[in-house]
Design a protein around this motif. Structure first.
Motif, mmCIF file in Angstrom:
data_model
loop_
_atom_site.group_PDB
_atom_site.id
_atom_site.type_symbol
_atom_site.label_atom_id
_atom_site.label_comp_id
_atom_site.label_asym_id
_atom_site.label_seq_id
_atom_site.Cartn_x
_atom_site.Cartn_y
_atom_site.Cartn_z
ATOM 1 N N TRP A 14 1.052 -1.203 0.130
ATOM 2 C CA TRP A 14 0.081 0.012 0.039
ATOM 3 C C TRP A 14 0.883 1.365 0.012
ATOM 4 C CZ3 TRP A 14 -0.509 3.786 4.088
ATOM 5 C CH2 TRP A 14 -1.340 4.613 3.677
ATOM 6 N N ILE A 15 2.015 1.222 0.791
ATOM 7 C CA ILE A 15 2.899 2.391 0.828
ATOM 8 C C ILE A 15 3.562 2.572 -0.542
ATOM 9 C CG2 ILE A 15 5.110 3.388 1.736
ATOM 10 C CD1 ILE A 15 4.316 1.752 4.389
ATOM 11 N N ALA A 16 3.931 1.593 -1.273
ATOM 12 C CA ALA A 16 4.435 1.563 -2.491
ATOM 13 C C ALA A 16 3.703 2.143 -3.565
ATOM 14 C CB ALA A 16 5.121 0.177 -3.082
ATOM 15 N N LYS A 17 2.156 1.679 -3.496
ATOM 16 C CA LYS A 17 1.354 2.431 -4.306
ATOM 17 C C LYS A 17 1.235 3.961 -4.052
ATOM 18 C CE LYS A 17 -1.342 -1.981 -5.352
ATOM 19 N NZ LYS A 17 -2.664 -2.547 -4.953
ATOM 20 N N GLY A 18 1.191 4.251 -2.874
ATOM 21 C CA GLY A 18 1.047 5.641 -2.734
ATOM 22 C C GLY A 18 2.132 6.254 -3.212
ATOM 23 N N ILE A 19 3.382 6.126 -2.967
ATOM 24 C CA ILE A 19 4.556 6.701 -3.507
ATOM 25 C C ILE A 19 4.535 6.732 -4.923
ATOM 26 C CG2 ILE A 19 7.021 6.441 -3.530
ATOM 27 C CD1 ILE A 19 7.019 5.320 -0.856
ATOM 28 N N ILE A 20 4.222 5.655 -5.450
ATOM 29 C CA ILE A 20 3.993 5.603 -7.084
ATOM 30 C C ILE A 20 3.225 6.386 -7.479
ATOM 31 C CG2 ILE A 20 3.184 4.170 -9.211
ATOM 32 C CD1 ILE A 20 4.551 1.722 -7.538
ATOM 33 N N TYR A 21 1.903 6.560 -7.017
ATOM 34 C CA TYR A 21 0.714 7.439 -7.479
ATOM 35 C C TYR A 21 1.419 9.077 -7.270
ATOM 36 C CZ TYR A 21 -3.390 10.392 -7.617
ATOM 37 O OH TYR A 21 -4.355 11.340 -8.098
ATOM 38 N N LEU A 22 1.939 9.204 -6.191
ATOM 39 C CA LEU A 22 2.421 10.597 -5.887
ATOM 40 C C LEU A 22 3.535 11.027 -6.807
ATOM 41 C CD1 LEU A 22 2.046 10.796 -2.021
ATOM 42 C CD2 LEU A 22 0.610 11.710 -3.690
ATOM 43 N N GLU A 23 4.401 10.299 -7.153
ATOM 44 C CA GLU A 23 5.605 10.571 -7.694
ATOM 45 C C GLU A 23 5.321 10.682 -9.129
ATOM 46 O OE1 GLU A 23 8.682 7.556 -6.930
ATOM 47 O OE2 GLU A 23 9.375 9.000 -5.485
ATOM 48 N N LYS A 24 4.109 9.972 -9.649
ATOM 49 C CA LYS A 24 3.654 10.370 -10.937
ATOM 50 C C LYS A 24 2.928 11.758 -11.004
ATOM 51 C CE LYS A 24 2.782 6.318 -13.592
ATOM 52 N NZ LYS A 24 1.942 5.108 -13.826
ATOM 53 N N ASN A 25 2.002 11.817 -10.251
ATOM 54 C CA ASN A 25 0.997 12.834 -10.252
ATOM 55 C C ASN A 25 1.406 14.181 -9.472
ATOM 56 O OD1 ASN A 25 -1.386 11.435 -11.847
ATOM 57 N ND2 ASN A 25 -0.805 10.117 -10.111
ATOM 58 N N HIS A 26 2.281 14.110 -8.715
ATOM 59 C CA HIS A 26 2.597 15.291 -7.529
ATOM 60 C C HIS A 26 4.333 15.408 -7.673
ATOM 61 C CE1 HIS A 26 -1.533 16.168 -7.016
ATOM 62 N NE2 HIS A 26 -1.584 14.964 -6.948
ATOM 63 N N GLN A 27 4.859 14.958 -8.515
ATOM 64 C CA GLN A 27 6.434 14.807 -8.305
ATOM 65 C C GLN A 27 7.079 16.066 -7.980
ATOM 66 O OE1 GLN A 27 8.354 13.778 -12.035
ATOM 67 N NE2 GLN A 27 10.242 13.033 -10.775
ATOM 68 N N GLY A 28 7.823 16.243 -6.903
ATOM 69 C CA GLY A 28 8.629 17.558 -6.491
ATOM 70 C C GLY A 28 7.687 18.540 -5.629
ATOM 71 N N GLU A 29 6.437 18.029 -5.462
ATOM 72 C CA GLU A 29 5.513 18.576 -4.536
ATOM 73 C C GLU A 29 5.977 18.550 -3.151
ATOM 74 O OE1 GLU A 29 1.618 18.558 -5.548
ATOM 75 O OE2 GLU A 29 1.940 18.871 -7.813
ATOM 76 N N THR A 30 5.661 19.419 -2.023
ATOM 77 C CA THR A 30 6.109 19.191 -0.733
ATOM 78 C C THR A 30 5.249 18.045 0.075
ATOM 79 O OG1 THR A 30 6.329 21.628 -0.644
ATOM 80 C CG2 THR A 30 5.863 20.635 1.612
ATOM 81 N N ILE A 31 3.961 18.089 -0.621
ATOM 82 C CA ILE A 31 3.093 16.929 -0.324
ATOM 83 C C ILE A 31 3.679 15.407 -0.333
ATOM 84 C CG2 ILE A 31 1.467 16.606 -2.237
ATOM 85 C CD1 ILE A 31 0.310 17.367 1.088
ATOM 86 N N THR A 32 4.210 15.524 -1.675
ATOM 87 C CA THR A 32 4.894 14.171 -1.910
ATOM 88 C C THR A 32 6.018 13.849 -0.863
ATOM 89 O OG1 THR A 32 4.243 14.281 -4.292
ATOM 90 C CG2 THR A 32 6.154 12.672 -3.501
ATOM 91 N N LYS A 33 7.012 14.929 -0.567
ATOM 92 C CA LYS A 33 7.890 14.981 0.176
ATOM 93 C C LYS A 33 7.454 14.303 1.649
ATOM 94 C CE LYS A 33 11.536 17.471 2.579
ATOM 95 N NZ LYS A 33 11.764 18.786 2.909
ATOM 96 N N ASN A 34 6.470 15.041 1.997
ATOM 97 C CA ASN A 34 5.671 14.833 3.601
ATOM 98 C C ASN A 34 5.234 13.238 3.678
ATOM 99 O OD1 ASN A 34 6.244 17.400 4.050
ATOM 100 N ND2 ASN A 34 4.037 18.132 3.793
ATOM 101 N N PHE A 35 4.669 12.941 2.487
ATOM 102 C CA PHE A 35 4.145 11.517 2.403
ATOM 103 C C PHE A 35 5.421 10.450 2.654
ATOM 104 C CE2 PHE A 35 3.030 7.370 0.726
ATOM 105 C CZ PHE A 35 1.620 7.177 0.965
ATOM 106 N N LEU A 36 6.510 10.834 1.713
ATOM 107 C CA LEU A 36 7.589 9.854 1.887
ATOM 108 C C LEU A 36 8.250 10.063 3.113
ATOM 109 C CD1 LEU A 36 9.120 10.873 -1.637
ATOM 110 C CD2 LEU A 36 8.338 8.821 -1.089
ATOM 111 N N GLU A 37 8.478 11.243 3.917
ATOM 112 C CA GLU A 37 9.115 11.286 5.118
ATOM 113 C C GLU A 37 8.025 10.290 6.273
ATOM 114 O OE1 GLU A 37 9.013 15.378 6.320
ATOM 115 O OE2 GLU A 37 10.725 15.601 4.993
ATOM 116 N N ALA A 38 6.720 10.248 5.993
ATOM 117 C CA ALA A 38 6.008 9.310 6.908
ATOM 118 C C ALA A 38 6.337 7.872 6.692
ATOM 119 C CB ALA A 38 4.470 9.869 6.532
ATOM 120 N N THR A 39 6.730 7.638 5.363
ATOM 121 C CA THR A 39 6.877 6.162 5.463
ATOM 122 C C THR A 39 8.139 5.761 5.951
ATOM 123 O OG1 THR A 39 8.434 6.453 3.276
ATOM 124 C CG2 THR A 39 6.027 6.466 2.829
ATOM 125 N N GLN A 40 9.136 6.662 6.684
ATOM 126 C CA GLN A 40 10.232 6.367 6.960
ATOM 127 C C GLN A 40 10.001 6.113 8.703
ATOM 128 O OE1 GLN A 40 12.999 5.565 5.106
ATOM 129 N NE2 GLN A 40 11.484 5.958 3.245
#
Length: 85
Positions: free
Chosen positions: A34-60
């Motif tokens: 599920w985490i991987a799918k979220g990352i893939i979606y955000l990187e495809k649709n919101h690449q480089g945005e703060t929201i994507t960075k925040n999601f990636l930080e939460a996965t750690q």
């Protein structure tokens, strides 16, 4: 696709909860997928945005923090869903 990821996340929350020394946490293949799918979606649709960075930080997360970080990730996905509708 985002609706599907959110629905899947809600099912994962129920399916992957474990009891640990410091309380409940999430773990398992379905949670990681599920985490991987979220990352893939955000990187495809919101690449480089703060929201994507925040999601990636939460996965750690460490296991004891996974419920809190799951809630952050779901909050991010649901906020994006509202703006995309």
């Amino acid at each position: 696709m985002l609706d599907k990821i959110i629905a899947e996340g809600e099912a994962v929350r129920k399916k992957c909860v474990k009891d640990g020394t410091y309380g409940e946490y999430l773990a398992g293949e379905a949670y990681e997928k599920w985490i991987a799918k979220g990352i893939i979606y955000l990187e495809k649709n919101h690449q480089g945005e703060t929201i994507t960075k925040n999601f990636l930080e939460a996965t750690q997360s460490r296991a004891g923090e996974s419920i809190s970080n799951y809630e952050k990730m779901m909050g991010i996905l649901k906020a994006i869903q509202e703006f995309e509708e």
